[in-house]
Design a protein around this motif. Structure first.
Motif, PDB file in Angstrom:
ATOM      1  N   GLN A 186       0.855  -1.180   0.000  1.00 12.17           N
ATOM      2  CA  GLN A 186       0.000   0.000   0.000  1.00 12.17           C
ATOM      3  C   GLN A 186       0.895   1.235   0.000  1.00 12.17           C
ATOM      4  O   GLN A 186       1.927   1.266   0.681  1.00 12.17           O
ATOM      5  CB  GLN A 186      -0.895   0.015   1.236  1.00 12.17           C
ATOM      6  N   THR A 187       0.506   2.237  -0.759  1.00 11.17           N
ATOM      7  CA  THR A 187       1.386   3.393  -0.886  1.00 11.17           C
ATOM      8  C   THR A 187       0.603   4.664  -1.155  1.00 11.17           C
ATOM      9  O   THR A 187      -0.490   4.614  -1.721  1.00 11.17           O
ATOM     10  CB  THR A 187       2.408   3.182  -2.023  1.00 11.17           C
ATOM     11  N   LYS A 188       1.170   5.781  -0.737  1.00 15.71           N
ATOM     12  CA  LYS A 188       0.602   7.082  -1.080  1.00 15.71           C
ATOM     13  C   LYS A 188       1.598   7.911  -1.899  1.00 15.71           C
ATOM     14  O   LYS A 188       1.485   9.128  -1.993  1.00 15.71           O
ATOM     15  CB  LYS A 188       0.163   7.847   0.168  1.00 15.71           C
ATOM     16  N   MET A 189       2.584   7.221  -2.503  1.00 12.27           N
ATOM     17  CA  MET A 189       3.453   7.903  -3.449  1.00 12.27           C
ATOM     18  C   MET A 189       2.634   8.428  -4.622  1.00 12.27           C
ATOM     19  O   MET A 189       1.680   7.776  -5.056  1.00 12.27           O
ATOM     20  CB  MET A 189       4.529   6.958  -3.988  1.00 12.27           C
ATOM     21  N   LYS A 190       3.028   9.560  -5.156  1.00 14.64           N
ATOM     22  CA  LYS A 190       2.380  10.052  -6.364  1.00 14.64           C
ATOM     23  C   LYS A 190       2.697   9.098  -7.514  1.00 14.64           C
ATOM     24  O   LYS A 190       3.708   8.410  -7.514  1.00 14.64           O
ATOM     25  CB  LYS A 190       2.838  11.474  -6.684  1.00 14.64           C
ATOM     26  N   TYR A 191       1.819   9.080  -8.512  1.00 16.37           N
ATOM     27  CA  TYR A 191       1.895   8.053  -9.541  1.00 16.37           C
ATOM     28  C   TYR A 191       3.234   8.031 -10.282  1.00 16.37           C
ATOM     29  O   TYR A 191       3.796   6.973 -10.537  1.00 16.37           O
ATOM     30  CB  TYR A 191       0.746   8.231 -10.538  1.00 16.37           C
ATOM     31  N   GLY A 192       3.735   9.221 -10.667  1.00 18.65           N
ATOM     32  CA  GLY A 192       5.001   9.251 -11.395  1.00 18.65           C
ATOM     33  C   GLY A 192       6.134   8.667 -10.587  1.00 18.65           C
ATOM     34  O   GLY A 192       6.916   7.846 -11.078  1.00 18.65           O
ATOM     35  N   ALA A 193       6.229   9.093  -9.324  1.00 20.08           N
ATOM     36  CA  ALA A 193       7.271   8.563  -8.439  1.00 20.08           C
ATOM     37  C   ALA A 193       7.061   7.077  -8.190  1.00 20.08           C
ATOM     38  O   ALA A 193       8.026   6.305  -8.098  1.00 20.08           O
ATOM     39  CB  ALA A 193       7.255   9.333  -7.121  1.00 20.08           C
ATOM     40  N   GLN A 194       5.811   6.673  -8.093  1.00 17.88           N
ATOM     41  CA  GLN A 194       5.487   5.282  -7.790  1.00 17.88           C
ATOM     42  C   GLN A 194       6.011   4.317  -8.850  1.00 17.88           C
ATOM     43  O   GLN A 194       6.622   3.298  -8.533  1.00 17.88           O
ATOM     44  CB  GLN A 194       3.974   5.153  -7.655  1.00 17.88           C
ATOM     45  N   THR A 195       5.766   4.649 -10.120  1.00 16.03           N
ATOM     46  CA  THR A 195       6.230   3.756 -11.182  1.00 16.03           C
ATOM     47  C   THR A 195       7.751   3.685 -11.197  1.00 16.03           C
ATOM     48  O   THR A 195       8.322   2.610 -11.406  1.00 16.03           O
ATOM     49  CB  THR A 195       5.711   4.215 -12.557  1.00 16.03           C
ATOM     50  N   GLU A 196       8.426   4.806 -10.962  1.00 11.81           N
ATOM     51  CA  GLU A 196       9.892   4.801 -10.948  1.00 11.81           C
ATOM     52  C   GLU A 196      10.430   3.935  -9.810  1.00 11.81           C
ATOM     53  O   GLU A 196      11.342   3.123 -10.008  1.00 11.81           O
ATOM     54  CB  GLU A 196      10.417   6.226 -10.803  1.00 11.81           C
TER      55      GLU A 196
END
Length: 450
Positions: free
Chosen positions: A288-298
């Motif tokens: 589970q994460t609250k990273m923003k999508y761009g950062a998340q994929t990286e």
């Protein structure tokens, strides 16, 4: 049997359901608590108000599952797609909408329909009589949420949605990952290989933690509070508690042997668990994460084996109210304990404007069939609409059920097609060709207006 259909909630799902039912000759009472009762997200009292974005995402009906859903809703005479097309904005291959004129137009069409009565009324209980569709969405009022909770059980609703990412199985590099349950537990081979494992050495783990801590995170909106459950903490929160926390939590390497390097013990392991019956989607366990999508994929593509991962759903955490639909709803979208009530829209566990409206359309069609004595065949699971409803009413694992966007991972595979990145274009085209044919056949088999 009364041919009046009561619909609670005037968002995407409720508006679409009202339109479908009214055009089939039913008398519709649409109960919308706004503007009498406000929410922190809505600005107006219009029906079908868009609060999160103005995008319906891709409009490509040959290579994109949500674009296919657009096509199916248009074919069924949906008001949401009609008004979206009428008020669309330039957005490349996406369908973006001028949101205020869109909502005003939907409101005008529904309020002027001779078979629809709109009542500014908050419904706070589950009726025992009459025919109802509840489409109250993620911002279901507190009183109604409490009534639903009392009927369905305390575990049926979640108010902060901690979501782990989901990966398309055919985008995982199996030359680096392997299948194994911890300690080889299970009585059958399928059980002993229920998890997909991605190993990390120490340097990779340390770099991953650094990137995780530095990644841009989503901030909570005004009026929201971040109350986390210990069982589903965002991975960033765990990492902030200590660099080794994840290695002793969801990334613990114990009980696992790397099939590609059996003599090398992993320093940490990321596990993925099959998320649907077809085995086409895998959930990243405990991520589970609250990273923003761009950062998340990286960050997630730093995981060995996921360097080229395609995500059916990225992770996130936000306030949400949804049913554990695989447990509570039957195949007709009726509440099993109260079959006079159907649920539709985001509260059923679909994610997104289009998916919500689609479930409103489908719930209405099923209700029309029941109230008019018209035979409605089962929705083909090969269609976008059918894939979604089959997922939420039984295809998903009830223990790990979380809201889902439509995606091709929910569709039964098409036999004889190549898998992998190179064959994806042909495979998606085969999915959409089959879906369009089957959806049109489903509509043609009904005597309802389409």
């Amino acid at each position: 049997m009364s041919k009046t259909l009561n619909i609670v909630g005037g968002g995407m799902a409720g508006s679409e359901a009202a339109w479908q039912a009214a055009n089939a000759g039913l008398q519709v009472v649409l109960h919308e608590m706004r503007p009498k009762v406000e929410t922190f997200a809505h600005r107006t009292g219009h029906l079908a108000e868009m609060v999160c974005s103005n995008s319906f995402r891709s409009d490509d009906s040959e290579q994109n599952a949500v674009g296919l859903l657009h096509w199916e809703m248009r074919a069924a005479g949906g008001i949401i797609m009609e008004m979206a097309d009428r008020h669309r904005l330039p957005a490349g291959g996406a369908l973006a909408v001028d949101r205020d004129p869109f909502a005003e137009a939907v409101t005008q069409k529904l309020t002027q329909h001779p078979n629809i009565t709109v009542q500014a009324l908050e419904i706070t209980s589950l009726p025992t009589e009459g025919n109802w569709i509840f489409a109250t969405g993620p911002l279901t009022s507190g009183a109604l949420a409490e009534a639903i909770r009392a009927e369905t059980g305390t575990e049926a609703l979640a108010f902060f949605d901690a979501i782990a990412p989901i990966v398309h199985a055919d985008s995982i590099d199996m030359s680096r990952a392997w299948m194994q349950s911890r300690y080889d537990k299970g009585e059958t081979e399928e059980e002993r290989t229920a998890y997909l494992n991605c190993p990390m050495d120490k340097a990779t783990y340390e770099a991953f933690i650094d990137a995780l801590l530095a990644a841009e995170k989503t901030a909570f909106k005004e009026g929201e509070t971040a109350g986390y459950f210990d069982g589903c903490l965002p991975i960033e929160v765990m990492a902030e508690r200590g660099r080794e926390t994840l290695r002793f939590g969801p990334m613990k390497p114990i009980g696992l042997t790397n099939a590609h390097q059996p003599d090398v013990k992993p320093y940490a392991v990321v596990q993925l668990r099959r998320d649907n019956k077809l085995g086409t989607l895998y959930n990243i366990v405990g991520f589970q994460t609250k990273m923003k999508y761009g950062a998340q994929t990286e960050v997630l593509r730093m995981i060995p084996g996921l360097e080229e991962a395609r995500f059916a759903r990225l992770g996130g955490i936000h306030r949400n109210t949804f049913l554990n639909s695989p447990t509570l709803l039957d195949g007709q979208m009726r509440l099993k304990s109260r079959p006079n009530i159907r649920f539709a829209g985001q509260i059923t566990g679909v994610e997104g404007y289009v998916e919500s409206a689609a479930m409103g359309l489908l719930a209405a069609r099923l209700a029309i069939g029941e109230l008019t004595g018209t035979s409605i065949p089962e929705v083909p699971p090969t269609t976008a609409m059918g894939a979604l409803v089959h997922h939420i009413t039984g295809g998903a694992d009830a223990k790990t059920f979380q809201p889902m966007n439509v995606n091709f991972g929910l569709f039964p595979p098409v036999d004889g097609l190549k898998s992998g990145r190179r064959g994806r274009k042909d495979r998606y085209k085969a999915y959409t060709d089959r879906a369009k044919s089957d959806w049109q056949g489903w509509l043609d088999a009904q005597t309802l207006p389409a």
